[in-house]
Design a protein around this motif. Structure first.
Motif, PDB file in Angstrom:
ATOM      1  N   LEU A 131      59.903  63.163  97.782  1.00  0.00           N
ATOM      2  CA  LEU A 131      61.030  64.042  98.105  1.00  0.00           C
ATOM      3  C   LEU A 131      62.369  63.346  97.868  1.00  0.00           C
ATOM      4  O   LEU A 131      63.331  63.957  97.378  1.00  0.00           O
ATOM      5  CB  LEU A 131      60.934  64.493  99.568  1.00  0.00           C
ATOM      6  N   LEU A 132      62.431  62.061  98.228  1.00  0.00           N
ATOM      7  CA  LEU A 132      63.679  61.302  98.071  1.00  0.00           C
ATOM      8  C   LEU A 132      63.801  60.699  96.675  1.00  0.00           C
ATOM      9  O   LEU A 132      64.818  60.061  96.383  1.00  0.00           O
ATOM     10  CB  LEU A 132      63.728  60.183  99.116  1.00  0.00           C
ATOM     11  N   GLN A 133      62.759  60.892  95.865  1.00  0.00           N
ATOM     12  CA  GLN A 133      62.736  60.358  94.504  1.00  0.00           C
ATOM     13  C   GLN A 133      62.944  58.845  94.497  1.00  0.00           C
ATOM     14  O   GLN A 133      63.711  58.297  93.705  1.00  0.00           O
ATOM     15  CB  GLN A 133      63.799  61.058  93.631  1.00  0.00           C
ATOM     16  N   ARG A 134      62.218  58.194  95.397  1.00  0.00           N
ATOM     17  CA  ARG A 134      62.241  56.735  95.474  1.00  0.00           C
ATOM     18  C   ARG A 134      60.814  56.222  95.321  1.00  0.00           C
ATOM     19  O   ARG A 134      59.878  56.794  95.890  1.00  0.00           O
ATOM     20  CB  ARG A 134      62.822  56.257  96.800  1.00  0.00           C
ATOM     21  N   PRO A 135      60.625  55.158  94.554  1.00  0.00           N
ATOM     22  CA  PRO A 135      59.257  54.634  94.384  1.00  0.00           C
ATOM     23  C   PRO A 135      58.737  54.043  95.687  1.00  0.00           C
ATOM     24  O   PRO A 135      59.494  53.477  96.479  1.00  0.00           O
ATOM     25  CB  PRO A 135      59.421  53.553  93.306  1.00  0.00           C
ATOM     26  N   ALA A 136      57.425  54.190  95.913  1.00  0.00           N
ATOM     27  CA  ALA A 136      56.788  53.638  97.120  1.00  0.00           C
ATOM     28  C   ALA A 136      55.589  52.808  96.696  1.00  0.00           C
ATOM     29  O   ALA A 136      54.612  53.356  96.181  1.00  0.00           O
ATOM     30  CB  ALA A 136      56.352  54.761  98.060  1.00  0.00           C
ATOM     31  N   ALA A 137      55.687  51.502  96.895  1.00  0.00           N
ATOM     32  CA  ALA A 137      54.562  50.627  96.552  1.00  0.00           C
ATOM     33  C   ALA A 137      53.385  50.951  97.466  1.00  0.00           C
ATOM     34  O   ALA A 137      53.555  51.064  98.689  1.00  0.00           O
ATOM     35  CB  ALA A 137      54.972  49.168  96.724  1.00  0.00           C
ATOM     36  N   PRO A 138      52.181  51.126  96.914  1.00  0.00           N
ATOM     37  CA  PRO A 138      51.026  51.488  97.754  1.00  0.00           C
ATOM     38  C   PRO A 138      50.774  50.510  98.899  1.00  0.00           C
ATOM     39  O   PRO A 138      50.438  50.927 100.010  1.00  0.00           O
ATOM     40  CB  PRO A 138      49.856  51.495  96.757  1.00  0.00           C
ATOM     41  N   SER A 139      50.941  49.215  98.626  1.00  0.00           N
ATOM     42  CA  SER A 139      50.705  48.243  99.698  1.00  0.00           C
ATOM     43  C   SER A 139      51.735  48.384 100.809  1.00  0.00           C
ATOM     44  O   SER A 139      51.424  48.188 101.994  1.00  0.00           O
ATOM     45  CB  SER A 139      50.731  46.827  99.134  1.00  0.00           C
ATOM     46  N   ARG A 140      52.978  48.740 100.456  1.00  0.00           N
ATOM     47  CA  ARG A 140      53.997  48.957 101.490  1.00  0.00           C
ATOM     48  C   ARG A 140      53.677  50.218 102.300  1.00  0.00           C
ATOM     49  O   ARG A 140      53.885  50.254 103.515  1.00  0.00           O
ATOM     50  CB  ARG A 140      55.365  49.070 100.838  1.00  0.00           C
ATOM     51  N   VAL A 141      53.173  51.231 101.618  1.00  0.00           N
ATOM     52  CA  VAL A 141      52.774  52.450 102.320  1.00  0.00           C
ATOM     53  C   VAL A 141      51.665  52.142 103.324  1.00  0.00           C
ATOM     54  O   VAL A 141      51.688  52.608 104.473  1.00  0.00           O
ATOM     55  CB  VAL A 141      52.312  53.521 101.310  1.00  0.00           C
ATOM     56  N   LEU A 142      50.679  51.344 102.898  1.00  0.00           N
ATOM     57  CA  LEU A 142      49.586  50.969 103.805  1.00  0.00           C
ATOM     58  C   LEU A 142      50.113  50.166 104.987  1.00  0.00           C
ATOM     59  O   LEU A 142      49.691  50.367 106.136  1.00  0.00           O
ATOM     60  CB  LEU A 142      48.538  50.165 103.050  1.00  0.00           C
TER      61      LEU A 142
END
Length: 769
Positions: free
Chosen positions: A319-330
């Motif tokens: 929604l914010l059009q910002r990348p999210a690293a999968p490890s950071r999401v976890l």
């Protein structure tokens, strides 16, 4: 952030290892620690750990709010049914949120969540099973109850029931009394979501009466696992697909993907809507709502929470059009789960859920290639299976070797057929019974096909690896070893991961010395269960009682202990006599572990295939330890007095196991063996029943330790005060596993004969005194 989340988890784990909670005043330092975390970068990592410790301390609750003097007293309580009732053949269990309590006419300052059991005592009216089917989540009831503080069986390798109760914030357990009559005081006052979940579960059971798969479909639709039978769980665990048969993280992800795809396609087909609001953003918002709704429907299990949080973070980034690293999401999901519930790491599901996702991210990051879907999927399943090996052995002492194949079949089967059909049936109630029934019939048909395949796989011999519980230090080698093995192919020296994993699979063998033996009197409730280990052999004497309609001490106590010790078979099983307190676990023990020889006093009363009669004079030697049957003779005794009496004698001491013999058998033993009955450790006959253990018998045995198997707050009042006084007069130390947990004596030359008390030695702050 990633290291910070791990340090936060480490701080919580440190608190969970403590035998007693520190003073809660220490939590007042939390604001200062948080400021240090924000403004002093070099202190950030230890500040994260200290924050986790203090946060868990702040939210930690005392083990029980029930005063000791109210245990066993009859109380009148009022409050709300808080969970979907779990129905069994003769009882129903549910959690109950207490609003007020009174003892007689006096109000009691007691509140909190209870786990109540309502047993069928054969009465009609308000206490009959028919009346109990009217229990609904959110209804306000008044019950007469008898409560006890959280207490469970504590044995090496066994399930820690007290930890489970603490993690669920249950402050007491109890039973509902028949009189005065229970009263429904109001309907649908609270818990509307759980009430809706119960309505769906009841509807499924109504449309599928007697169907063996109804419980699994309910679990997939609303997360209520109580309808899955123990034998179904056992098969699912043996083939490694138990995580698929209730709402798990993968199911949340599947629902999120379906919602995202459907909304994106539908929204994109309307140019006017797509120009005003981009379809991707609308689909992301709908996905958050859909995943959140299904997570709520699941009852907020830890895997579902983790998956929902990960979906939410990823969709917010979209929604914010910002990348999210999968490890950071976890890491964010881990932190959120721990903040909401610091007790989550006490449950095995927490580790299995986050561990599996971490392995998936590690396996696919930078390595996933289009056009090789089948090969990469198979590799991913193998990676997950290998990576879950340490946790499976640590928590369950078993590992399903067929897990990769079973999951390769079951995951698409469940996700593409059984789960969507179950959800369709749950949502189709407004459309009428015909649509609901059709969806459920199709779900049953597809699940039946999968079940037959799993049963076929389960018949393959040797497909479950049983190993002793690995020492914690072995994980320090195994986890880096697995990381190396799962690394990209170009990394040199990946083979070094194999020797690093060897201590996990083959921990250093520990056993008695020749001429010595280990004697363990297990905490099995109101019946005895004892294990004698020599250097190369195992003997089990009695198997404890049944612990309910679907559980017994063999399954819950004896087998987990033997597997934790690394035993692969029972060389001799002795059933002292045909009494349910002694034979309750026989069937489960024989189903779950090979038994080479069975001895019992009355084979005709104990229907066990291959059982031989125990008779006085039977003698054998194992590894320098002598086993001698002292009783019964060929004739002259029956029932309790015909119990198998066994003496175990090593170089450093003796144990006497007399079953439930009474005065006449004791007198016969004294007359035939005299002072040869001497033993440092004596199991009290008949749980400390009145008029047991004559002075002549005790003078002949001269025990240093007398062990009783009475069970916590048993209803018979064992041990009787006069029997206890007789035992105390000998100068012996009286010990009961109900108070001490499992008791282990290492009877070996050079060792002081002292018991290892499992409840004391492995104490955690949630354990009762």
């Amino acid at each position: 952030m990633r290291l910070g989340a791990l340090a936060f988890l480490a701080g919580i784990l440190l608190l969970h290892q403590m035998p007693e909670l520190p003073a809660r005043n220490w939590a007042m330092a939390l604001p200062a620690i948080i400021l240090a975390l924000i403004f002093i970068p070099r202190w950030r990592l230890p500040a994260w750990g200290l924050t986790g410790f203090l946060w868990a301390l702040l939210l930690a609750a005392p083990p029980s709010a029930l005063p000791v003097e109210l245990e066993g007293a009859e109380l009148w309580i009022e409050g709300w049914i808080a969970t979907i009732p779990d129905r069994e053949s003769r009882s129903i269990r549910f959690e109950f949120e207490t609003a007020r309590a009174q003892h007689g006419e006096q109000a009691v300052p007691f509140s909190g969540r209870l786990r109540l059991s309502w047993w069928d005592d054969g009465e009609r009216g308000a206490h009959s099973p028919a009346a109990r089917t009217e229990l609904r989540v959110g209804d306000r009831w008044g019950f007469a109850v008898r409560l006890k503080r959280p207490h469970g069986l504590l044995n090496p390798g066994g399930f820690d029931y007290e930890r489970w109760l603490y993690a669920k914030s249950i402050v007491a357990t109890g039973t509902i009394r028949a009189r005065p009559l229970p009263q429904r005081l109001a309907e649908a006052e609270c818990y509307p979501l759980d009430r809706y979940r119960q309505r769906i579960a009841d509807r499924f059971q109504q449309l599928l009466p007697g169907n063996p798969y109804a419980g699994i479909l309910v679990a997939l639709a609303v997360g209520d696992e109580s309808g899955i039978t123990p034998w179904q769980w056992e098969l699912l665990n043996r083939v490694g697909i138990s995580h698929l048969m209730s709402i798990s993280g993968s199911h949340i992800g599947l629902v999120a993907g379906i919602v995202f795809g459907l909304v994106w396609i539908g929204w994109s087909r309307s140019p006017r809507l797509a120009l005003r609001w981009p379809a991707t953003r609308v689909a992301a918002l709908a996905t958050i709502l859909g995943a959140g709704a299904y997570t709520l429907l699941s009852g907020l299990s830890v895997p579902a929470q983790r998956s929902c949080l990960m979906v939410a973070v990823a969709m917010i980034a979209l929604l914010l059009q910002r990348p999210a690293a999968p490890s950071r999401v976890l890491a964010l999901a881990l932190l959120a789960v721990l903040i909401v519930d610091p007790g989550a790491p006490l449950m095995a599901g927490f580790w299995l859920s986050f561990g599996a996702v971490a392995v998936i991210l590690y396996s696919v990051s930078g390595r996933w290639r289009e056009g090789r879907l089948l090969g990469q999927t198979l590799t991913l399943q193998l990676n997950i299976t290998l990576a879950m090996l340490p946790l499976s052995l640590l928590f369950f002492q078993q590992f399903p070797l067929l897990s990769p194949l079973a999951n390769l079949i079951a995951i698409p089967w469940v996700d593409c057929t059984v789960l969507p059909l179950s959800l369709l049936a749950a949502l189709a109630e407004p459309l009428g019974t015909t649509v609901q029934t059709a969806a459920l019939d199709l779900a049953v048909l597809t699940l039946d096909g999968l079940w037959h395949i799993m049963v076929w796989l389960d018949r393959w011999p040797g497909m479950v690896l049983y190993r002793p519980a690995p020492p914690l230090w072995s994980l320090g080698f195994a986890l880096p070893g697995i990381a190396v093995l799962l690394a990209p192919r170009g990394l040199p020296g990946r083979w070094l991961g194999v020797p690093l994993c060897l201590p996990l699979l083959w921990p250093p063998a520990v056993g008695p010395e020749p001429g010595g033996f280990w004697f363990t009197f297990l905490d099995a409730g109101s019946g005895p269960a004892a294990v004698v280990q020599t250097q190369h052999h195992v003997l089990v004497y009695d198997t404890g009682p049944k612990l309910g309609t679907t559980l017994d001490a063999g399954r819950a106590v004896v087998v987990p202990f033997l597997r934790r010790q690394g035993a692969t078979q029972v060389d001799v099983l002795i059933i002292s006599h045909a009494d349910g307190q002694h034979t309750g676990g026989v069937r489960s023990l024989r189903e779950l572990m090979p038994v080479a020889r069975i001895l019992t006093s009355a084979p005709e009363q104990t229907p066990i295939d291959g059982a031989e009669p125990c008779r006085a004079g039977q003698v054998w030697d194992w590894d320098g330890v002598r086993f001698q049957m002292l009783h019964p003779p060929e004739r002259g005794f029956s029932d309790d007095n015909a119990s198998c009496v066994l003496r175990v004698e090593g170089a450093a001491g003796r144990v006497l196991l007399p079953g439930d013999i009474e005065r006449s058998a004791e007198s016969a033993l004294v007359a035939s063996h005299g002072m040869d009955l001497a033993a440092e450790i004596l199991i009290a006959p008949h749980h400390g029943h009145r008029n047991q253990s004559t002075p002549a018998f005790l003078n002949a045995v001269q025990p240093r330790y007398i062990l009783l198997a009475t069970g916590y707050r048993n209803r018979y009042g064992y041990p009787r005060p006069n029997t206890v006084a007789r035992y105390q007069a000998t100068g012996a130390t009286l010990l009961d596993p109900a108070d001490e947990g499992a008791l282990t004596f290492r009877v070996e030359p050079g060792r002081v004969l002292e018991p290892e008390r499992y409840r004391r030695d492995q104490r955690r702050y949630w354990h009762g005194q």
